[in-house]
Structures are given as C-alpha cells and as structure tokens.
Write an enzyme that holds these catalytic residues in place. Structure first.
Site, PDB file in Angstrom:
ATOM      1  N   CYS A 109       0.810  -1.226   0.000  1.00  0.00           N
ATOM      2  CA  CYS A 109       0.000   0.000   0.000  1.00  0.00           C
ATOM      3  C   CYS A 109       0.840   1.272   0.000  1.00  0.00           C
ATOM      4  O   CYS A 109       0.337   2.349  -0.315  1.00  0.00           O
ATOM      5  CB  CYS A 109      -0.942  -0.002   1.201  1.00  0.00           C
ATOM      6  N   HIS A 268      -3.438   6.848   2.852  1.00  0.00           N
ATOM      7  CA  HIS A 268      -3.843   5.548   2.330  1.00  0.00           C
ATOM      8  C   HIS A 268      -5.242   5.231   2.856  1.00  0.00           C
ATOM      9  O   HIS A 268      -5.514   5.359   4.050  1.00  0.00           O
ATOM     10  CB  HIS A 268      -2.845   4.484   2.774  1.00  0.00           C
ATOM     11  N   ASN A 298     -10.196  -0.195   0.058  1.00  0.00           N
ATOM     12  CA  ASN A 298      -8.734  -0.197   0.094  1.00  0.00           C
ATOM     13  C   ASN A 298      -8.209  -0.763  -1.219  1.00  0.00           C
ATOM     14  O   ASN A 298      -8.383  -1.942  -1.506  1.00  0.00           O
ATOM     15  CB  ASN A 298      -8.259  -1.047   1.282  1.00  0.00           C
TER      16      ASN A 298
END
Length: 345
Positions: A109, A268, A298
């Site tokens: 990520c 994020h 996500n």
C-alpha cells in the site's frame, strides 16, 4: 520535482456491501460502521492492471499536455501484477509508446509513494524530463471471498501521475520511506510466488525418470500454502495509526512547516477508524483529510493516487497548497511525501 497532473481509472462494476450479505455472514451496517466502506470496484472480464493503468496513464498525460513518447521513465507500483514477467511497466510502456527505463516495484500500500520517491531522483538529477508513476491493483483476484475479515475491505483500481522538474521551493519538499521486516507476516498473500508455482509439479509429471529424480523436491515445495490475502487486523491497526501520525509529523518537521499550514492530507484509504484515530492524535479535524474509501475501499498501491486525483478534480487542491501524502502497508512499509502544489490543471 513536482506532480504535473494526475489520472485515474476504476473498473465498471461496483459491488455494494448489501450484495455481500447474500453470501457472507455480514451486513452493510456492520461493514460500514467498522470501516467506512460502502462499496468497492471489481475488475470484470477484459479488465486487468494493464487496461486500468493504461486508461489512468492516458488521462494523466492528457492533463499534463504531453504524449507517451515524452515519458522518459515509467515506474509501476503493484502488489497484484498480472503476470510474473515481463513487468507491467514494460507492457504499459509499449502501449503508451513511452521510452527509457520501465520497471515495477512492490511496497504494497506504500508502493505509489515509493515509486514517486524513486522517480523523483531521475527527474531532479536531470536524467529525465518527465516520468510517469502508476499505482494499480486487482486485489479482488487474490481475496478469499468467504473470509469476511478481508474480502469486505479491498477493491480494484489504478491511479497515475506525471512528474516534471520545478523551481526550488515548489513541488516535493520532503520525503519519508521506511520498512520493518519483522512484521512481514501481518499482511501476506502467498499465491503467485515461485514457492507456489503448481506448474512446476506439472512439468515433472510424465517427464523422464532422471529428471523426476533430480528435481522431485520441487513438486512438494509450498503447494499446500494458503494462496489468499490474509491479515492480522488488530496488529495492523495499531501499526497504521502510529505510523500515519509519525509520517505526517516527520514530513512537516523536515520541511520546516507547521501542521496548520498543510491544506490537505491524502492518506492511504485503508479504514476510516485508522484515519480517525490518527487525526485525533494529530489534533486535526477529519475535514483536513481527503477520503474516498466509502466508494473505493482499500485499493493498496492505487489508494493514494486515486484519492489524490479525486481531490484535485473536486477542486480541493489549489496552486501553492501544501499537500501531504501518507501510506502504510504490508512488509511492513510506510511512506510519505509533502508537496507544494504547482499544477494548474
């Protein structure tokens, strides 16, 4: 170095929490209250990381007023590469007609900001005039869709940014990259790696006896391992909150600016509770953070560029603003960038 423009691409198909209720022991209310996620995009037939990245890249190039052949470096951040070789970056370079070095990197990520950091060195040194950085994922294809602790959290998508030189005091002001391998089991997906290449077993079946005898050990190497994405949610939550706060404070300190001077933080998009907890520790209102996880979930390496593109498109970023990007992910990794925004488009 500065970001000249951004582009994004999401798959056509949206999957709402209420649709998950038909095959998971869960509910929209349960998922949304714990994550802030209502739906996610899922790559369908004919969609993969290459098609999504190509659309996002073309969008960014048009907005920057340039063409594929103007790109002298292409760096793609991805956890879910379409194939082992060649790199997605090389396939994307071919489609765009770009030139120069092209390669993938995997920092989960945190990947897009890692890629941004690497590309910035080429631009700032004068080695290239323009670089293209992409974060892309098709996480839906490595999820166990019977595991509600993971499959409700993730989605697919691609974001891209064109980088170019700028005057001193503008563009990238500070960077932060970090990793702690001690946490390498907290977020993991064993599938797709060489330890689980079932084709090795197939290559031995029916082969000559001497070959089977010499390489028989390959047929039992890791084939029974769990191939899907797994996560220790509790430990990841604690790590993420702590690192998000640390990265924000470090970037401001190194750039010599106060938190109150930062116009927008683009974190994020992992979980709303993580962002809320970090905001409290930073003593900042949630309005200072741009969020899109309600509709995108996500998207790992695509998370930050997708959110940044949306923030710019919605007019939440103006020339001269301080924009802070921050991420954390598997590895464990973390990364951040503080940028004095220069783009007019």
């Amino acid at each position: 170095m500065t970001i000249a423009s951004c582009g994004s691409c999401l798959p056509e198909q949206a999957l709402h929490n209420r649709e998950l209720e038909s095959f998971l022991d869960t509910s929209h209310e349960w998922i949304f209250s714990r994550t802030g996620i209502a739906e996610r995009r899922i790559a369908g037939p004919g969609e993969d990381n290459l098609t999504l990245s190509l659309e996002a890249s073309r969008c960014a190039l048009v907005r920057a007023g340039c063409r594929g052949e103007d790109v002298g470096l292409l760096v793609v951040a991805a956890t879910t590469a379409d194939r082992m070789v060649p790199s997605l970056a090389c396939s994307l370079q071919k489609e765009l007609g770009a030139r120069g070095p092209a390669f993938d990197l995997n920092a989960a990520c945190s990947g897009f900001i890692y890629a941004l950091a690497v590309a910035s060195l080429f631009v700032e040194s004068g080695a290239v005039e323009k670089a293209l950085v992409v974060g892309t994922e098709t996480l839906s294809r490595i999820l166990d869709w019977t595991d509600r602790s993971t499959c409700v959290l993730f989605g697919d998508g691609s974001g891209a940014a064109v980088l170019e030189p700028c005057t001193a005091g503008e563009g990238l002001l500070s960077l932060c990259l970090g990793a702690s391998g001690e946490g390498d089991r907290l977020i993991r997906a064993e599938g797709g790696g060489a330890r689980m290449m079932a084709s090795l077993r197939g290559n031995l079946d029916g082969s000559v006896a001497a070959l089977r005898e010499r390489l028989n050990f390959l047929s039992g190497s890791g084939h029974e391992e769990d191939p899907f994405l797994r996560m220790d949610g509790g430990e990841v939550f604690k790590f993420a909150v702590r690192k998000l706060e640390e990265v924000v404070r470090l970037l401001c300190r190194e750039a010599g600016v106060g938190l109150d001077e930062v116009a927008l933080i683009v974190p994020h998009q992992a979980n709303l509770r993580i962002i809320e907890a970090a905001a409290r520790r930073l003593e900042l209102p949630l309005e200072r953070f741009h969020l899109n996880l309600e509709s995108c979930a996500n998207t790992s390496a695509a998370s930050v560029p997708l959110a940044l593109e949306e923030a710019v498109r919605l007019g939440k970023v103006s020339r001269g603003d301080l924009v802070l990007l921050a991420a954390f992910g598997a590895g464990l990794t973390w990364a951040g960038a503080l940028i004095r925004w220069t783009a007019k488009r």
